[in-house]
Design a protein around this motif. Structure first.
Motif, PDB file in Angstrom:
ATOM      1  N   SER A   1       0.805  -1.223   0.000  1.00 31.99           N
ATOM      2  CA  SER A   1       0.000   0.000   0.000  1.00 31.99           C
ATOM      3  C   SER A   1       0.837   1.272   0.000  1.00 31.99           C
ATOM      4  O   SER A   1       0.415   2.289  -0.545  1.00 31.99           O
ATOM      5  N   VAL A   2       2.033   1.218   0.585  1.00 29.88           N
ATOM      6  CA  VAL A   2       2.835   2.434   0.737  1.00 29.88           C
ATOM      7  C   VAL A   2       4.238   2.301   0.142  1.00 29.88           C
ATOM      8  O   VAL A   2       4.667   3.139  -0.635  1.00 29.88           O
TER       9      VAL A   2
ATOM     10  N   LEU B   1       3.545  -7.930  -8.128  1.00 28.64           N
ATOM     11  CA  LEU B   1       2.670  -8.885  -7.453  1.00 28.64           C
ATOM     12  C   LEU B   1       2.527  -8.495  -5.991  1.00 28.64           C
ATOM     13  O   LEU B   1       3.519  -8.218  -5.318  1.00 28.64           O
ATOM     14  N   LYS B   2       1.294  -8.480  -5.519  1.00 25.39           N
ATOM     15  CA  LYS B   2       1.015  -8.223  -4.107  1.00 25.39           C
ATOM     16  C   LYS B   2       0.213  -9.395  -3.582  1.00 25.39           C
ATOM     17  O   LYS B   2      -0.824  -9.735  -4.142  1.00 25.39           O
ATOM     18  N   ILE B   3       0.724 -10.013  -2.537  1.00 26.68           N
ATOM     19  CA  ILE B   3       0.023 -11.133  -1.921  1.00 26.68           C
ATOM     20  C   ILE B   3      -0.275 -10.764  -0.472  1.00 26.68           C
ATOM     21  O   ILE B   3       0.630 -10.452   0.285  1.00 26.68           O
ATOM     22  N   PHE B   4      -1.535 -10.801  -0.130  1.00 28.95           N
ATOM     23  CA  PHE B   4      -1.969 -10.530   1.240  1.00 28.95           C
ATOM     24  C   PHE B   4      -2.042 -11.877   1.939  1.00 28.95           C
ATOM     25  O   PHE B   4      -2.964 -12.667   1.704  1.00 28.95           O
TER      26      PHE B   4
ATOM     27  N   ILE C   1      -7.232  -3.950  -3.110  1.00 27.16           N
ATOM     28  CA  ILE C   1      -8.072  -4.571  -4.129  1.00 27.16           C
ATOM     29  C   ILE C   1      -7.235  -5.383  -5.110  1.00 27.16           C
ATOM     30  O   ILE C   1      -7.646  -6.446  -5.561  1.00 27.16           O
ATOM     31  N   ASP C   2      -6.029  -4.896  -5.429  1.00 30.68           N
ATOM     32  CA  ASP C   2      -5.194  -5.586  -6.420  1.00 30.68           C
ATOM     33  C   ASP C   2      -4.253  -6.627  -5.802  1.00 30.68           C
ATOM     34  O   ASP C   2      -3.325  -7.091  -6.446  1.00 30.68           O
ATOM     35  N   SER C   3      -4.511  -7.014  -4.560  1.00 33.27           N
ATOM     36  CA  SER C   3      -3.724  -8.055  -3.898  1.00 33.27           C
ATOM     37  C   SER C   3      -4.398  -9.408  -4.046  1.00 33.27           C
ATOM     38  O   SER C   3      -5.621  -9.512  -3.967  1.00 33.27           O
ATOM     39  N   MET C   4      -3.583 -10.432  -4.234  1.00 31.05           N
ATOM     40  CA  MET C   4      -4.083 -11.798  -4.163  1.00 31.05           C
ATOM     41  C   MET C   4      -4.061 -12.186  -2.691  1.00 31.05           C
ATOM     42  O   MET C   4      -3.165 -11.785  -1.971  1.00 31.05           O
ATOM     43  N   GLU C   5      -5.041 -12.953  -2.252  1.00 35.28           N
ATOM     44  CA  GLU C   5      -5.069 -13.362  -0.850  1.00 35.28           C
ATOM     45  C   GLU C   5      -4.649 -14.815  -0.726  1.00 35.28           C
ATOM     46  O   GLU C   5      -5.085 -15.676  -1.489  1.00 35.28           O
ATOM     47  N   LEU C   6      -3.784 -15.063   0.245  1.00 37.72           N
ATOM     48  CA  LEU C   6      -3.325 -16.415   0.549  1.00 37.72           C
ATOM     49  C   LEU C   6      -3.623 -16.681   2.012  1.00 37.72           C
ATOM     50  O   LEU C   6      -2.974 -16.127   2.895  1.00 37.72           O
TER      51      LEU C   6
END
Length: 163
Positions: free
Chosen positions: A80-81, A88-91, A137-142
């Motif tokens: 986010s910052v 790639l962003k993975i939450f 919103i543009d993060s994939m969640e794991l």
């Protein structure tokens, strides 16, 4: 509390070698210290200070931009910052219970106390004005609640390979 950060007085040395993760502060290896319960209990307070965030943001971006290869970076505001335009962003998440059990086992602590401390930190980090913990919103969640460490790594690699 007065906090003074002087770039000339603080030297970070962070290994980006995947086989040797090491964090040095002014030449001292602090890799284990930064993962202790004492640090965890106090990190929310300091991470909410604009002076600290600005200082660390500069250091984090420098390390990321100067890594020779692709780099995996973890933290509560990385996507986010720190690197909002990451490829790639993975939450990564897990149930409160699973997280508390893992942390308690890692540090040989009482699960109930870890769970309580964790809830407090999550609430503070999610509601702070500066760099709050949010899922983008543009993060994939794991969700790793039901996964072992090795299974979590496998799922993470699968997500990376998709991109």
């Amino acid at each position: 509390i007065e906090i003074v950060l002087a770039n000339d007085d603080i030297n970070f040395d962070i290994s980006t070698n995947p086989t040797e993760i090491m964090f040095k502060l002014n030449g001292e290896d602090v890799s284990k210290i930064i993962r202790t319960e004492e640090v965890t209990r106090n990190v929310s307070f300091y991470s909410a200070l604009q002076l600290v965030r600005n200082f660390l943001l500069e250091k984090q971006r420098f390390i990321i931009m100067n890594s020779n290869d692709s780099i995996v970076v973890e933290g509560r505001d990385i996507g986010s910052v720190v690197v909002p335009n990451a490829d790639l962003k993975i939450f990564i998440t897990a149930s409160e219970k699973a997280r508390a059990e893992r942390r308690a086992k890692e540090l040989n602590l009482d699960v109930a106390q870890v769970l309580n401390d964790q809830k407090i930190r999550d609430q503070k980090d999610s509601s702070r004005k500066i760099s709050p913990l949010i899922k983008l919103i543009d993060s994939m969640e794991l969700d790793t609640s039901q996964l072992s460490f090795d299974q979590s790594v496998e799922k993470f690699i699968e997500l990376v390979e998709i991109v």
